[in-house]
Design an enzyme around this catalytic site. Structure first.
Site, short mmCIF file in Angstrom:
data_model
loop_
_atom_site.label_atom_id
_atom_site.label_comp_id
_atom_site.label_asym_id
_atom_site.label_seq_id
_atom_site.Cartn_x
_atom_site.Cartn_y
_atom_site.Cartn_z
N ASN A 96 -26.55 94.10 64.92
CA ASN A 96 -26.46 93.19 63.77
C ASN A 96 -26.02 91.79 64.17
O ASN A 96 -26.59 90.80 63.72
CB ASN A 96 -25.51 93.76 62.72
CG ASN A 96 -26.02 95.08 62.16
OD1 ASN A 96 -27.14 95.48 62.45
ND2 ASN A 96 -25.19 95.75 61.37
N HIS A 134 -51.96 57.56 38.69
CA HIS A 134 -52.85 58.44 37.91
C HIS A 134 -54.25 58.51 38.52
O HIS A 134 -55.22 58.78 37.83
CB HIS A 134 -52.97 57.98 36.46
CG HIS A 134 -51.66 57.68 35.80
ND1 HIS A 134 -50.96 58.63 35.08
CD2 HIS A 134 -50.91 56.55 35.78
CE1 HIS A 134 -49.84 58.08 34.63
NE2 HIS A 134 -49.77 56.82 35.05
N SER A 138 -72.24 71.31 57.58
CA SER A 138 -72.56 72.43 56.70
C SER A 138 -73.70 73.20 57.34
O SER A 138 -74.58 72.62 57.98
CB SER A 138 -72.99 71.89 55.34
OG SER A 138 -73.85 72.81 54.71
N LYS A 165 -73.87 66.78 55.50
CA LYS A 165 -72.45 66.97 55.24
C LYS A 165 -71.56 66.70 56.47
O LYS A 165 -71.92 67.01 57.58
CB LYS A 165 -72.17 68.41 54.78
CG LYS A 165 -72.69 68.73 53.40
CD LYS A 165 -71.99 67.99 52.28
CE LYS A 165 -70.60 68.54 52.02
NZ LYS A 165 -70.63 69.90 51.47
N GLU A 206 -58.21 69.75 54.78
CA GLU A 206 -58.29 70.79 53.74
C GLU A 206 -57.43 71.99 54.12
O GLU A 206 -56.72 72.56 53.30
CB GLU A 206 -59.74 71.24 53.54
CG GLU A 206 -60.58 70.23 52.80
CD GLU A 206 -62.05 70.63 52.77
OE1 GLU A 206 -62.59 70.73 51.68
OE2 GLU A 206 -62.65 70.84 53.84
N1 ARG Z 1 -34.55 94.76 64.23
C1 ARG Z 1 -33.39 94.58 63.44
C2 ARG Z 1 -33.53 93.31 62.58
O1 ARG Z 1 -34.29 92.50 62.91
C3 ARG Z 1 -32.20 94.42 64.30
C4 ARG Z 1 -30.91 94.79 63.66
C5 ARG Z 1 -30.92 96.26 63.43
N2 ARG Z 1 -29.69 96.73 62.98
C6 ARG Z 1 -29.56 97.90 62.36
N3 ARG Z 1 -28.40 98.24 61.99
N4 ARG Z 1 -30.59 98.66 62.13
O2 ARG Z 1 -32.90 93.16 61.57
#
Ligand code: ARG
Length: 487
Positions: free
Chosen positions: A128, A174, A295, A301, A308
């Site tokens: 995490n 406008h 085109s 064209k 675009e």
């Molecule tokens: N691949 C996960 C993400 O991008 C990484 C973190 C995963 N953590 C967990 N507790 N599953 O969020």
């Protein structure tokens, strides 16, 4: 195959005989194949490999400094990571979707390479905070690159404005002819929009410049780590003061997506103008052959596909911003797997805006002005009417009355199928005696109208010159990159 044979063939198995996931110990049943494919992010987050390894180098060095790992373990890990880095760079690394994401792919490979010491790298760290770190490093790198690319586009706008400094063409409100302006003034309007975009990406960089590692899964870590050391090694300006905040938020990614959306909005409006101007109806510009297409059916064209598509891709960049805002709106703290959805919108936006920025600079360089057509347009219209009203007002007629008088004049001219400069002195005098003065007739020249807008920020050549000088100074001063290194 027996468990022994499978293990000697390289499979990591737990005591239930299952292919080992890093969390394998807790499980008796393997992850369903479809669920595994659904959860895997390796196909897109492999893009974070460089950042992931960089973060691991710093984490590992800190663990050694703090005596959490031995120097020998640190050396082994660093060496293993270097080899993995090289394998990835050379395209030799085989990514395994069953290992879900880039973090586990690298960690597993490290353990395969160096044995048990590999498993120690993840001490005092969770995926995490690891993924949060990778994303911060990535956003910092990309915002610096985008900032540079915007800078390059500003240079092209400045070149164009210098080159066509005195060219007059119609300004619109406008989408109706309003008042004549200098083409250079119009180009500089986009220069300043891009200047703010560039400042926004600097701000994105500054906000992402916060180091999240050490947050662990959510609550911090019981190991005596040194977060300041990791931050310093990785060149971060600050670090998160709250572990739950550090692993829960992706506001810095949203900042990037918002900055990108505004940038695209500006370029989309510019594109819309390029498309209009290159139409036969306007015929103000011609885009280079290298940036237009023909085109398959209509031989005459010349289609402005590139502008675009820029206009079209703006929708997709907005979509990415929307997608991530919605992903996050209901998430309880701290980490939730939903957050893995932050990557594709970000990567897609990075690719899109970089492509757009690089292409746009070349597209603009390929543009030729049809100066005759521009000149003709400001002559054969009523866009100098305001000048007449201003002239009357300068000579004591209350502006409201002057406006009404000039309005009558325009109506008269329209009724007799003439433009203002085709009206006789008599016809002018009949509407208001002051209009018969030679100074009044002078007001009908588009160049006079432009030259009169001398106020700061106006379209008079000298006011535009001032803008150009200022813009030149700004580019000169901010020529360095935003990572702190001046180049
Ligand atoms: N691949 C996960 C993400 O991008 C990484 C973190 C995963 N953590 C967990 N507790 N599953 O969020």
């Amino acid at each position: 195959m027996s468990m022994k044979e499978r293990e000697s063939a390289g499979e990591k198995l737990n005591d239930a005989g299952l292919q080992e996931k890093p969390w394998g110990g807790r499980f008796r049943e393997p992850l369903d194949k479809k669920a595994e494919a659904f959860s895997a992010s390796i196909n897109f987050d492999r893009r974070l490999a460089e950042e992931d390894i960089q973060g691991s180098f710093a984490h590992c060095a800190m663990l050694v400094k703090k005596g959490i790992l031995t120097p020998a373990e640190g050396e082994q890990i660093t060496q293993g990571l270097r080899e993995i880095e090289e394998d990835i760079l050379q395209g030799r690394f085989v990514f395994d979707p069953s290992l879900e994401d880039i973090h586990m792919n690298i960690e597993r490979k490290l353990t395969e390479k160096i044995g048990p010491a590999g498993g120690k790298l993840h001490t005092a760290r969770s995926r995490n905070d690891q993924v949060a770190l990778d994303m911060h490093l990535y956003v910092k790198k990309q915002s610096a690159e985008v900032e540079r690319a915007i800078f390059a586009l500003q240079e092209v706008l400045l070149e164009l404005a210098e080159k066509y400094l005195d060219v007059i063409f119609p300004g619109y409100t406008h989408l109706q002819r309003a008042q004549p302006v200098l083409f250079s003034h119009h180009m500089m309007a986009y220069f300043w929009m891009l200047q703010r975009d560039r400042e926004r990406f600097r701000e994105v960089f500054r906000r992402a410049d916060m180091m999240p590692l050490g947050a662990g899964a959510l609550s911090g870590t019981s190991f005596p780590i040194d977060r300041e050391d990791v931050a310093a090694q990785l060149g971060f300006g600050g670090l998160y003061e709250n572990s739950m905040d550090a692993v829960s938020d992706r506001d810095f990614v949203l900042d990037f997506l918002y900055g990108a959306s505004l940038l695209m909005m500006h370029l989309s409006r510019f594109s819309e103008e390029l498309i209009l101007w290159s139409s036969q109806e306007f015929s103000f510009i011609e885009l280079g052959d290298a940036y237009t297409t023909g085109s398959s059916m209509m031989p005459q064209k010349k289609n402005p596909d590139i502008p675009e598509l820029v206009r079209g891709k703006t929708g997709r960049v907005y979509g990415n911003l929307m997608a991530l805002l919605v992903v996050f709106k209901g998430l309880p703290l701290a980490y939730n797997k939903d957050m893995q959805e932050d990557k594709e919108p970000l990567f897609d936006t990075v690719d899109t805006i970089k492509d757009v920025l690089f292409l746009y600079a070349d597209l603009l360089r390929s543009m030729k002005l049809c100066e005759e057509k521009m000149k003709h347009s400001v002559k054969k219209d009523f866009s100098v009417a305001t000048e007449l009203a201003d002239f009357l007002a300068r000579n004591g007629v209350p502006f409201r009355e002057a406006h009404a008088v000039t309005g009558q004049l325009v109506r008269k001219a329209l009724e007799s199928g003439k433009f203002l400069d085709e009206l006789s002195d008599k016809e002018l005098a009949r509407i208001h005696p002051l209009l018969a003065f030679p100074e009044a007739r002078e007001m009908l020249l588009p160049r006079k109208a432009v030259e009169a807008k001398k106020c700061r920020g106006g379209t008079a050549p000298e006011a535009v010159r001032r803008q150009l000088d200022l813009a030149g100074e700004i580019l000169q001063k901010s020529g360095g990159d935003i990572t702190g290194k001046r180049i």
